[in-house]
Design a protein around this motif. Sequence first.
Motif, PDB file in Angstrom:
ATOM      1  N   GLU A  92      39.583 -37.214  26.217  1.00 17.21           N
ATOM      2  CA  GLU A  92      40.131 -38.377  25.512  1.00 17.21           C
ATOM      3  C   GLU A  92      39.798 -39.634  26.308  1.00 17.21           C
ATOM      4  O   GLU A  92      39.957 -39.668  27.522  1.00 17.21           O
ATOM      5  CB  GLU A  92      41.643 -38.241  25.360  1.00 17.21           C
ATOM      6  N   ARG A  93      39.333 -40.672  25.593  1.00 15.70           N
ATOM      7  CA  ARG A  93      39.023 -41.946  26.253  1.00 15.70           C
ATOM      8  C   ARG A  93      39.652 -43.081  25.458  1.00 15.70           C
ATOM      9  O   ARG A  93      39.896 -42.963  24.251  1.00 15.70           O
ATOM     10  CB  ARG A  93      37.508 -42.131  26.381  1.00 15.70           C
ATOM     11  N   THR A  94      39.901 -44.180  26.147  1.00 21.89           N
ATOM     12  CA  THR A  94      40.558 -45.323  25.531  1.00 21.89           C
ATOM     13  C   THR A  94      39.548 -46.437  25.246  1.00 21.89           C
ATOM     14  O   THR A  94      38.749 -46.800  26.111  1.00 21.89           O
ATOM     15  CB  THR A  94      41.674 -45.866  26.449  1.00 21.89           C
ATOM     16  N   PHE A  95      39.596 -46.954  24.012  1.00 25.33           N
ATOM     17  CA  PHE A  95      38.759 -48.074  23.595  1.00 25.33           C
ATOM     18  C   PHE A  95      39.686 -49.139  23.026  1.00 25.33           C
ATOM     19  O   PHE A  95      40.193 -49.000  21.910  1.00 25.33           O
ATOM     20  CB  PHE A  95      37.729 -47.645  22.543  1.00 25.33           C
ATOM     21  N   GLY A  96      39.942 -50.168  23.815  1.00 26.60           N
ATOM     22  CA  GLY A  96      40.906 -51.168  23.390  1.00 26.60           C
ATOM     23  C   GLY A  96      42.286 -50.553  23.298  1.00 26.60           C
ATOM     24  O   GLY A  96      42.816 -50.026  24.272  1.00 26.60           O
ATOM     25  N   THR A  97      42.869 -50.585  22.094  1.00 32.69           N
ATOM     26  CA  THR A  97      44.194 -49.993  21.901  1.00 32.69           C
ATOM     27  C   THR A  97      44.118 -48.566  21.355  1.00 32.69           C
ATOM     28  O   THR A  97      45.146 -47.920  21.162  1.00 32.69           O
ATOM     29  CB  THR A  97      45.013 -50.849  20.922  1.00 32.69           C
ATOM     30  N   LEU A  98      42.903 -48.092  21.105  1.00 29.10           N
ATOM     31  CA  LEU A  98      42.734 -46.770  20.503  1.00 29.10           C
ATOM     32  C   LEU A  98      42.439 -45.700  21.558  1.00 29.10           C
ATOM     33  O   LEU A  98      41.635 -45.913  22.466  1.00 29.10           O
ATOM     34  CB  LEU A  98      41.583 -46.788  19.496  1.00 29.10           C
ATOM     35  N   LYS A  99      43.091 -44.557  21.401  1.00 30.30           N
ATOM     36  CA  LYS A  99      42.778 -43.387  22.214  1.00 30.30           C
ATOM     37  C   LYS A  99      41.957 -42.434  21.357  1.00 30.30           C
ATOM     38  O   LYS A  99      42.442 -41.940  20.341  1.00 30.30           O
ATOM     39  CB  LYS A  99      44.053 -42.719  22.714  1.00 30.30           C
ATOM     40  N   ILE A 100      40.717 -42.203  21.763  1.00 28.61           N
ATOM     41  CA  ILE A 100      39.788 -41.399  20.984  1.00 28.61           C
ATOM     42  C   ILE A 100      39.592 -40.050  21.669  1.00 28.61           C
ATOM     43  O   ILE A 100      39.198 -39.992  22.842  1.00 28.61           O
ATOM     44  CB  ILE A 100      38.425 -42.099  20.830  1.00 28.61           C
ATOM     45  N   LYS A 101      39.846 -38.990  20.935  1.00 27.75           N
ATOM     46  CA  LYS A 101      39.665 -37.645  21.481  1.00 27.75           C
ATOM     47  C   LYS A 101      38.199 -37.200  21.361  1.00 27.75           C
ATOM     48  O   LYS A 101      37.396 -37.833  20.684  1.00 27.75           O
ATOM     49  CB  LYS A 101      40.562 -36.648  20.745  1.00 27.75           C
ATOM     50  N   PHE A 102      37.894 -36.086  22.007  1.00 25.78           N
ATOM     51  CA  PHE A 102      36.614 -35.384  21.850  1.00 25.78           C
ATOM     52  C   PHE A 102      35.406 -36.187  22.333  1.00 25.78           C
ATOM     53  O   PHE A 102      34.301 -36.018  21.831  1.00 25.78           O
ATOM     54  CB  PHE A 102      36.388 -34.981  20.389  1.00 25.78           C
ATOM     55  N   MET A 103      35.613 -37.052  23.316  1.00 25.06           N
ATOM     56  CA  MET A 103      34.541 -37.927  23.774  1.00 25.06           C
ATOM     57  C   MET A 103      33.838 -37.386  25.023  1.00 25.06           C
ATOM     58  O   MET A 103      34.322 -36.482  25.700  1.00 25.06           O
ATOM     59  CB  MET A 103      35.107 -39.315  24.085  1.00 25.06           C
ATOM     60  N   LEU A 104      32.700 -37.973  25.323  1.00 23.02           N
ATOM     61  CA  LEU A 104      32.010 -37.723  26.582  1.00 23.02           C
ATOM     62  C   LEU A 104      32.943 -38.093  27.733  1.00 23.02           C
ATOM     63  O   LEU A 104      33.480 -39.198  27.752  1.00 23.02           O
ATOM     64  CB  LEU A 104      30.744 -38.583  26.642  1.00 23.02           C
ATOM     65  N   PRO A 105      33.166 -37.200  28.696  1.00 19.92           N
ATOM     66  CA  PRO A 105      34.037 -37.556  29.822  1.00 19.92           C
ATOM     67  C   PRO A 105      33.436 -38.678  30.670  1.00 19.92           C
ATOM     68  O   PRO A 105      32.234 -38.949  30.604  1.00 19.92           O
ATOM     69  CB  PRO A 105      34.124 -36.254  30.633  1.00 19.92           C
TER      70      PRO A 105
END
Length: 325
Positions: A92-105
């Motif tokens: 999981e990675r954070t982009f701005g206010t969004l937490k996005i799962k399943f991403m490149l670590p």
Amino acid sequence: MNGKVRHISGAARLGMAQWAWALQVPGPVVDGDWLAANRTEVTVLDVRPNLKSFVTAPRFETDAKTGEKVLADLGGHIPGASPVQNSSIRAERTFGTLKIKFMLPERTQFEKLARGWGVQAGRPIVIAAAGRDPQDFNAAARLYWQFKVFGEDNIAIVNGGTAAWVTEGREVAVGPTDVAEGNWVAKAERAELIASSQDVEGAIESDAIQLVDARSTSEYLGLIKKSTVSGYGHIAGAKNVSSELLTTEGNASRIRSAATYRDIYKASGIDPYSPTITYCNTGVLAAGNWFVLSEILGNKRVPLYDGSLHKWTLEGRPLRAVAPR
């Protein structure tokens, strides 16, 4: 005197280790014969969804009509292989206010994962998918892509995965592998391999960049969707090349020929040698199309949209679908 002898001996051992690890994979795909001949000189990563099968024996059945021996349940692994759980390779990675799962670590996080799998600096990496289902190939391709993003080039996927290894009658191990800590070092991200949401927006507005949707036709049309995606349909202008088309079916799901892939893309309205962005629901199925286009067909202008429609729809971006359901 003794100290000098020990120093020379240590240097000789280091030189031998470097010589042993000078082995280069012959291409992005290796077969069972090559792996069998070089198995002790490479790190084999066995990526599969169910690690219980890693330590159980394979089960065969005999077809009543043909008398053919058929692999009923995959079990065991290539001797010395390190087990890798499919779900463990993304984060999981954070982009701005969004937490996005399943991403490149993050780089340091992926380096830690790779070392835990026993990956050694300079030693070739061979990834073996389960190989029982056409979709297994995508998991191997996703892990391959992640290593490529962080600078690894001496890496390949074994054609047909573990299922091919087993059905070819090769030695199979069923006990756990004693994995020694690795020392592999991740390099800075190769930005050219990763597409952003802004890159995808640019592709929508440009005729020069193609979009390939790797999901099923039903998902592409918007008849169904996965829970990881917040809307129905596909990104405007995208063409559908389902990842299910990329490998064969049978005892082992194998990679097709380059000529077959070229025809599949052309029949789907895609120029296999033009700039292309691949996507899917979360970025795994897209890795199969990325691997075929970039590594097998040699198109080096193909980034993968990490996060794919999971990220795209969380950002509130639109999709195109058939008439409302």
